[in-house]
Design a protein around this motif. Sequence first.
Motif, short mmCIF file in Angstrom:
data_model
loop_
_atom_site.label_atom_id
_atom_site.label_comp_id
_atom_site.label_asym_id
_atom_site.label_seq_id
_atom_site.Cartn_x
_atom_site.Cartn_y
_atom_site.Cartn_z
N GLU A 147 0.83 -1.21 0.00
CA GLU A 147 0.00 0.00 0.00
C GLU A 147 0.87 1.26 0.00
OE1 GLU A 147 -3.16 0.13 -0.43
OE2 GLU A 147 -3.70 -1.99 -0.19
N LYS A 150 2.00 2.19 -3.46
CA LYS A 150 0.98 2.80 -4.32
C LYS A 150 1.06 4.32 -4.30
CE LYS A 150 -2.71 -0.71 -3.94
NZ LYS A 150 -4.11 -0.91 -3.47
N GLY A 378 -4.74 -5.46 -3.15
CA GLY A 378 -5.73 -4.50 -2.71
C GLY A 378 -7.08 -5.09 -2.39
#
Length: 398
Positions: A147, A150, A378
């Motif tokens: 994450e 990202k 995700g």
Amino acid sequence: MSDYDIVLYGATGFVGKLTAEHLAAHAPDGVRIALAGRSPGKLEVVRADLGVNWPLVIADSSDPASLKALAESTRVVISTVGPYAKYGLPLVEACATAGTDYVDLTGEVLFVRESIDRFHDLAASTGARIVHSCGFDSIPSDLAVFELAKVAAPLGDTTLYVRMKGGVSGGTVASAREQMAQVRSDKAKRAVALDKFALSPDRSAEPKGEWKDSLKVWHSDEMHSWAAPFIMSTFNTRIVRRSNALLGHAYGEGFRYRETLTTGDGWQGRLRAEAIAKGMAIGMAALSVNSLGPLVDKVVPSPGEGPSEEDRASGRFSVEARSGGCRSLFAAKGDPGYAATCVMLGESALALATQRDDLPLPEGLHGGVLTPATALGGVLSERLRAQGFTITAGPVTA
């Protein structure tokens, strides 16, 4: 068509029962679940305690035919039967051969390395998604960095800071002892266990200059806390580096990664950090000496035992990955190794069973021995948020 969507193998064990409870409470209507293990009588007790009418599947790790039948009967297998190095490979082979997806809770680097060497290509050819380490080892680490990338890639020096309150089960101790025994008796396995890129698909393609594993105590200025060695880091860091490699080193050419346990600031924080470091050194020494086995047995839970319901409820954890002025946070209530782990394991299996078409794989792969980030990514983050987990990423704010 398979008889089941999910078969939980090891349903009568400590973690197996907790995982079954999560599935009973949260699996959507229509998901076909079965409980598997060696003892019909014990399985019947678990089923009755759950108040479900799920079928029972009798299987034993020493009986390849029973594992073959189990793998061929379902779309996804959950395995909570460890130590995995001792009992796990025949089931991985059965799933890889049948094209059946598989999740487990292993924190054993030697087991995962052997699984890759023996079954990655087979699983890739059949489309089986073999996803190891779907609990506290190593979903928080793997998804926290996934994450973070990202919003902040390319990542440079990246540190995962851990805060936690939780207990230990007999199964965890048994797995640690099994791996220590292998490392002690085999120089080649010892080299694998010490290799920072032990789980890399191509060791020669990995960068130099990675942080070394260490029992060092240090002060983190960015966290305003002393930092102690984190007992799971020598495994979790290997999983995160495998994810980066399978993703084509998408985290960045300069990505360097470590994990540490925060203990607070000031002299008290330093004392806690030093006590943890010394305790880890003593613990590892005790596990590596056969003659100390009886002493270890007196102070740790036996297989099948673990924290009480009250202790599991009072546990908690948070991990924070930081790099280049950005951070990600992955946190949850409940004992990290048991209450939270069983949610992570159950939701990993449900993602494969109910959202498989939404799960993107690394380029060029249709299956194989994967990691939580590369197999579930995700989608799993969203499922865990729905279960009350906190998963965020963005710039560090004052």
